[in-house]
Motif scaffolding. Structure first.
Motif, PDB file in Angstrom:
ATOM      1  N   LEU A  29       0.834  -1.209   0.000  1.00 36.08           N
ATOM      2  CA  LEU A  29       0.000   0.000   0.000  1.00 36.08           C
ATOM      3  C   LEU A  29       0.870   1.261   0.000  1.00 36.08           C
ATOM      4  N   VAL A  30       1.928   1.242   0.800  1.00 37.96           N
ATOM      5  CA  VAL A  30       2.852   2.386   0.847  1.00 37.96           C
ATOM      6  C   VAL A  30       3.503   2.575  -0.528  1.00 37.96           C
ATOM      7  N   ASP A  31       3.913   1.455  -1.154  1.00 38.43           N
ATOM      8  CA  ASP A  31       4.501   1.512  -2.506  1.00 38.43           C
ATOM      9  C   ASP A  31       3.538   2.151  -3.507  1.00 38.43           C
ATOM     10  N   LYS A  32       2.233   1.928  -3.293  1.00 40.18           N
ATOM     11  CA  LYS A  32       1.229   2.453  -4.219  1.00 40.18           C
ATOM     12  C   LYS A  32       0.750   3.862  -3.858  1.00 40.18           C
ATOM     13  N   GLY A  33       1.392   4.476  -2.872  1.00 40.22           N
ATOM     14  CA  GLY A  33       1.084   5.860  -2.551  1.00 40.22           C
ATOM     15  C   GLY A  33       0.006   6.078  -1.510  1.00 40.22           C
ATOM     16  N   TYR A  34      -0.393   5.011  -0.830  1.00 37.25           N
ATOM     17  CA  TYR A  34      -1.392   5.156   0.238  1.00 37.25           C
ATOM     18  C   TYR A  34      -0.725   5.645   1.524  1.00 37.25           C
ATOM     19  N   SER A  35      -1.490   6.403   2.297  1.00 30.97           N
ATOM     20  CA  SER A  35      -1.087   6.740   3.656  1.00 30.97           C
ATOM     21  C   SER A  35      -1.750   5.696   4.560  1.00 30.97           C
ATOM     22  N   VAL A  36      -0.958   5.030   5.395  1.00 27.34           N
ATOM     23  CA  VAL A  36      -1.471   3.854   6.107  1.00 27.34           C
ATOM     24  C   VAL A  36      -1.383   4.014   7.623  1.00 27.34           C
ATOM     25  N   ALA A  37      -2.495   3.687   8.282  1.00 29.96           N
ATOM     26  CA  ALA A  37      -2.510   3.559   9.737  1.00 29.96           C
ATOM     27  C   ALA A  37      -2.624   2.072  10.059  1.00 29.96           C
ATOM     28  N   VAL A  38      -1.792   1.595  10.962  1.00 30.25           N
ATOM     29  CA  VAL A  38      -1.845   0.191  11.381  1.00 30.25           C
ATOM     30  C   VAL A  38      -2.438   0.119  12.780  1.00 30.25           C
ATOM     31  N   ASP A  40      -2.975  -2.733  15.739  1.00 27.24           N
ATOM     32  CA  ASP A  40      -2.646  -4.114  16.124  1.00 27.24           C
ATOM     33  C   ASP A  40      -2.372  -4.147  17.620  1.00 27.24           C
ATOM     34  N   ILE A  41      -2.376  -5.348  18.156  1.00 25.52           N
ATOM     35  CA  ILE A  41      -2.104  -5.535  19.584  1.00 25.52           C
ATOM     36  C   ILE A  41      -0.625  -5.289  19.885  1.00 25.52           C
ATOM     37  N   ARG A  42       0.219  -5.362  18.820  1.00 24.70           N
ATOM     38  CA  ARG A  42       1.662  -5.147  18.987  1.00 24.70           C
ATOM     39  C   ARG A  42       2.211  -4.433  17.759  1.00 24.70           C
ATOM     40  N   GLN A  43       3.352  -3.800  17.923  1.00 27.20           N
ATOM     41  CA  GLN A  43       4.045  -3.198  16.784  1.00 27.20           C
ATOM     42  C   GLN A  43       5.321  -3.986  16.536  1.00 27.20           C
ATOM     43  N   SER A  44       5.477  -4.536  15.318  1.00 32.43           N
ATOM     44  CA  SER A  44       6.619  -5.422  15.055  1.00 32.43           C
ATOM     45  C   SER A  44       7.656  -4.816  14.101  1.00 32.43           C
ATOM     46  N   TYR A  45       7.400  -3.609  13.586  1.00 36.49           N
ATOM     47  CA  TYR A  45       8.346  -2.988  12.654  1.00 36.49           C
ATOM     48  C   TYR A  45       8.020  -1.501  12.540  1.00 36.49           C
ATOM     49  N   GLU A  46       8.888  -0.764  11.888  1.00 40.28           N
ATOM     50  CA  GLU A  46       8.645   0.654  11.589  1.00 40.28           C
ATOM     51  C   GLU A  46       8.766   0.867  10.103  1.00 40.28           C
ATOM     52  N   LEU A  47       7.981   1.788   9.565  1.00 37.52           N
ATOM     53  CA  LEU A  47       8.000   2.060   8.130  1.00 37.52           C
ATOM     54  C   LEU A  47       7.633   3.521   7.903  1.00 37.52           C
ATOM     55  N   PRO A  48       8.420   4.250   7.105  1.00 39.86           N
ATOM     56  CA  PRO A  48       8.078   5.653   6.828  1.00 39.86           C
ATOM     57  C   PRO A  48       6.683   5.760   6.204  1.00 39.86           C
ATOM     58  N   GLY A  49       5.930   6.752   6.646  1.00 40.75           N
ATOM     59  CA  GLY A  49       4.586   6.962   6.090  1.00 40.75           C
ATOM     60  C   GLY A  49       3.511   6.114   6.747  1.00 40.75           C
ATOM     61  N   VAL A  50       3.892   5.329   7.753  1.00 38.70           N
ATOM     62  CA  VAL A  50       2.927   4.467   8.443  1.00 38.70           C
ATOM     63  C   VAL A  50       2.840   4.872   9.910  1.00 38.70           C
ATOM     64  N   THR A  51       1.619   5.089  10.387  1.00 40.62           N
ATOM     65  CA  THR A  51       1.421   5.377  11.805  1.00 40.62           C
ATOM     66  C   THR A  51       0.880   4.128  12.487  1.00 40.62           C
ATOM     67  N   PHE A  52       1.381   3.853  13.675  1.00 43.36           N
ATOM     68  CA  PHE A  52       0.980   2.641  14.406  1.00 43.36           C
ATOM     69  C   PHE A  52       0.109   2.992  15.609  1.00 43.36           C
ATOM     70  N   HIS A  53      -0.937   2.226  15.769  1.00 44.91           N
ATOM     71  CA  HIS A  53      -1.831   2.365  16.916  1.00 44.91           C
ATOM     72  C   HIS A  53      -1.925   0.997  17.591  1.00 44.91           C
ATOM     73  N   GLN A  54      -1.468   0.918  18.826  1.00 48.25           N
ATOM     74  CA  GLN A  54      -1.569  -0.346  19.550  1.00 48.25           C
ATOM     75  C   GLN A  54      -2.853  -0.363  20.365  1.00 48.25           C
ATOM     76  N   GLY A  55      -3.557  -1.489  20.291  1.00 48.66           N
ATOM     77  CA  GLY A  55      -4.794  -1.580  21.048  1.00 48.66           C
ATOM     78  C   GLY A  55      -5.495  -2.903  20.855  1.00 48.66           C
ATOM     79  N   ASP A  56      -6.538  -3.095  21.628  1.00 46.81           N
ATOM     80  CA  ASP A  56      -7.342  -4.310  21.592  1.00 46.81           C
ATOM     81  C   ASP A  56      -8.456  -4.134  20.566  1.00 46.81           C
ATOM     82  N   LEU A  57      -8.670  -5.170  19.780  1.00 42.97           N
ATOM     83  CA  LEU A  57      -9.687  -5.156  18.725  1.00 42.97           C
ATOM     84  C   LEU A  57     -11.093  -4.887  19.265  1.00 42.97           C
TER      85      LEU A  57
END
Length: 345
Positions: A29-38, A40-57
């Motif tokens: 998605l990042v390669d295709k020009g999307y701005s991405v929010a993740v 998940d219960i955990r964060q396993s990596y970092e990526l430019p242009g991606v914001t991470f939100h940790q939490g319970d579903l």
């Protein structure tokens, strides 16, 4: 009076974006020009242009924070199918998905793409070129599948033109590829323990294995074709490599590629299935006293010894799907990505 800002069509969220499929999806998605929010219960990596939100579903408020100004959501969060934690399957696949739908509707999300599973129609007997109109399994092969059926129904029934909320389900089968924490590591572990010498049945059964990049491609195509007037609304789609292969040929290619011997001794399918069933009954009876985890479960025997491959005709017709990576290329790339699992390493 303040006007509500319409979410950007290039702003999306990936629920379960730290997982195997989720991370591959985020990267594409990042390669295709999307701005991405993740989310998940955990964060396993970092990526430019991606914001991470940790939490319970099941925490709707946490989800709403992650879905702010998002128009498109991919929901691919799920526990590993080989776990035996029934409460976790129920909480994540059913209750969590119900919360995701509510959060999407409250946040003004327009599209929800679910990662379902082709196993929702599988009952442990042969399926050859199965189409999406097959009925849901009345006797699912395990509790994971039972909750995936409930999950898919919830998502597809939530599709509403009146509310401007559109949903679609992608049903991949046998996902594999680099960073896969399940199929290849479990296979190698079994080989190292000397448990990969036997072929269940006559070895002729054809199965779909699907490269992770093709699964990602199917998800993004579905999202981009999901519009008010499209046939995708409220429908499920099989996404595979469209190259059924003998189950034991696939296993052998991966094992030999990593330096292990291919299985070669045949065991009758009915015998092995019967033993697996007896072991399963024994574990149920003894559960209050002792925990036993048999290698052969009825589900694993059925997956290894029956035909189960699916038609991609609907995906080809409605969204122009075509696998990007051939099965042989996918196996080569996957084997090359696991140098640490090679024999002797």
């Amino acid at each position: 009076m303040a006007t509500r800002v319409r979410p950007s069509s290039k702003r999306c969220a990936v629920i379960g974006g730290s997982g195997f499929l989720g991370r591959h999806l985020v990267e594409r998605l990042v390669d295709k020009g999307y701005s991405v929010a993740v989310f998940d219960i955990r964060q396993s990596y970092e990526l430019p242009g991606v914001t991470f939100h940790q939490g319970d579903l099941c925490d709707k408020q946490a989800l709403l924070t992650a879905l702010k100004d998002v128009s498109l959501v991919f929901h691919c969060a799920s526990p590993a199918p080989f776990s035996d934690d029934r409460a976790l399957f129920q909480r994540v696949n059913v209750e969590g998905t119900r919360t995701v739908i509510q959060a999407c509707q409250e946040a003004g999300v327009q599209k929800l793409v679910l990662t379902s599973s082709a196993s929702v129609v599988f009952e442990g007997t042969d399926i050859k070129n199965g189409k999406e109109d097959l009925p849901y399994a009345k006797k699912p092969i395990d509790y994971y599948t039972e909750t995936k059926i409930q999950q898919e129904k919830l998502v597809l029934e939530a599709c509403s033109k009146e509310k401007g909320f559109f949903t679609v389900a992608i049903r991949p089968h046998g996902i594999f590829g680099p960073r896969d924490p399940q199929l290849v590591p479990i296979l190698v572990d079994s080989a190292r323990q000397g448990k990969m010498k036997f072929i269940i049945g006559d070895g002729s059964n054809l199965v779909d294995f699907t490269f992770v990049e093709n699964v990602v491609h199917g998800h993004i195509l579905a999202a981009e074709h999901l519009k008010p007037d499209s046939p995708l609304c409220g429908k499920a789609y099989h996404i595979t490599n469209d190259e059924p292969i003998r189950f034991w040929d696939f296993m052998s290619q991966v094992l030999v590629g990593l330096g292990y011997d291919a299985p070669r001794y045949h065991l009758p399918y009915t015998l092995v299935y019967g033993i697996a069933l007896l072991l399963w009954l024994l574990t149920v009876l003894l559960r209050p006293l002792v925990t036993i985890k048999p290698t052969f479960t009825p589900m694993r025997v059925a997956l290894a010894g029956t035909y189960h491959y699916y038609s991609c005709a609907r995906a080809k017709q409605d969204m122009g799907y075509k696998p990007l990576v051939s099965l042989q290329e996918a196996i080569t790339r996957t084997v090359a990505s696991y140098p640490h699992l090679r024999k002797g390493s």
